[in-house]
Design an enzyme around this catalytic site. Structure first.
Site, PDB file in Angstrom:
ATOM      1  CG  ASP A  22      -1.587   0.769   1.397  1.00 34.66           C
ATOM      2  OD1 ASP A  22      -2.328   1.698   0.374  1.00 34.66           O
ATOM      3  OD2 ASP A  22      -2.246   2.036   2.185  1.00 34.66           O
ATOM      4  CG  ASP A  24      -2.459   7.367   0.136  1.00 37.11           C
ATOM      5  OD1 ASP A  24      -1.355   8.513   0.137  1.00 37.11           O
ATOM      6  OD2 ASP A  24      -2.932   7.460  -1.144  1.00 37.11           O
TER       7      ASP A  24
END
Length: 343
Positions: A22, A24
């Site tokens: 991932d 953010d």
């Protein structure tokens, strides 16, 4: 079988051939890098771990995301980025023929992905779209949401790239796509189909494009990244640099539990101990935890204490005697405090 923490005898970067990472809250927050992320990912690559950056953010093109990652010290090709925009376009193909009209509410990345899938992009409900697909873009406003609501109310298929309620930025947490989708849902009463995490589609497509045999999901959110890992059947590493805290991990539902815990991405280079039962206690390293009369007791204040606390709380929940959330402390981790002081 219940979901619990796993132990390893080698670093994660050596046990897996692909990390589904991932962005953010894991690699960066807004325009600011997460400390240790770039160096840790580079070191993992040197151990032979391939990377695919899998993000629920659908606002930008893979080329733009790759450029940002490269500028932060993580050399990245566009083909190593898989966005919710691409997953959303893939979801559209399950019901719509090429040439169908799609109202796109979102950024450039979503427009490009929908066009590349063979659909005619329209900008108004007056164009009688067959579907509405909504993704995050910081420029979205009331007119965009209104057009989406008009089209959905008229019968267009409603698709969301993801349902994340919040978005980590360098200033804190801002409304995410799920919050904006909620406005359209509230106006129409129609809940959208979602393409992003925690649905497993993105992870499975990213694995298919690489041919990996042993993928590892890496994320900061239990309700999206780690729930998606469970849904896809892949082990997940929860890093404590973003949305979900160590306390959240202790209280996690079975379908959102990680397989591994790490303060940050340096944990890819670590051997991960598994908590072990010791009478009424669960022990990990020098730390231990137990649940007594619904209350969590923890000895220690490091990452092993979090691991032991997770084992104790999860075991209690699986036996039908969940821990009282009010007894679960903040469980600050040394490296996580270091992250905060570096910011």
């Amino acid at each position: 079988m219940t979901a619990g923490l796993r132990g390893t005898d080698r670093p994660l970067a050596e046990l897996h051939d692909l990390a589904l990472v991932d962005l953010d809250g894991v690699v960066y927050k807004g325009h600011e890098p997460v400390p240790h992320a770039a160096a840790s990912l580079t070191a993992a690559r040197e151990r032979g771990l391939a990377l695919q950056f899998v993000t629920n953010n659908a606002s930008r093109e893979p080329e733009a995301v790759a450029e940002q990652l490269t500028s932060l010290g993580v050399d990245t090709r566009p083909g190593e980025v898989f966005t919710a925009a691409q997953a959303g376009a893939a979801l559209l193909t399950t019901r719509l023929e090429a040439g169908a009209r799609v109202l796109v509410v979102g950024g450039a990345g979503l427009h490009t992905a929908v066009s590349a899938a063979g659909y005619v992009v329209v900008a108004s409900a007056a164009d009688a779209p067959d579907a509405v697909i909504q993704g995050f873009a910081p420029t979205l406003g009331w007119p965009d949401l209104a057009e989406a609501a008009y089209a959905v109310a008229a019968g267009a298929w409603f698709v969301a790239t993801n349902l994340d309620l919040s978005l980590p930025t360098d200033r804190g947490y801002a409304p995410g796509n799920g919050a904006l989708v909620g406005a359209v849902q509230a106006a129409t009463g129609v809940r959208p189909d979602s393409a992003g995490k925690p649905e497993p589609t993105m992870y499975r497509l990213a694995v298919e494009r690489t041919g990996a045999r042993s993928p590892l999901v890496v994320g900061d959110r239990l309700d999206t990244d780690l729930a998606g890992a469970r849904a896809a059947g892949y082990p997940g590493l929860h890093v404590l640099t973003g949305v979900s805290s160590a306390r959240d991990a202790v209280l996690a539902r079975a379908g959102e539990r990680p397989d591994y815990l790490g303060a940050d991405l340096r944990s890819l280079a670590d051997v991960h101990p598994a908590p072990e039962r010791a009478g009424d206690w669960w022990a990990c390293g020098d730390a231990a935890a137990r649940v007594a009369d619904g209350a969590l007791e923890v000895r220690g204040d490091d990452l092993d204490a979090v691991r032991a606390a997770c084992a104790a709380a999860w075991d209690a929940a699986d036996r039908g005697a969940p821990v009282d959330p009010d007894t679960v402390p903040a469980l600050g981790v040394g490296s996580a405090r270091e992250v905060a002081s570096d910011r």
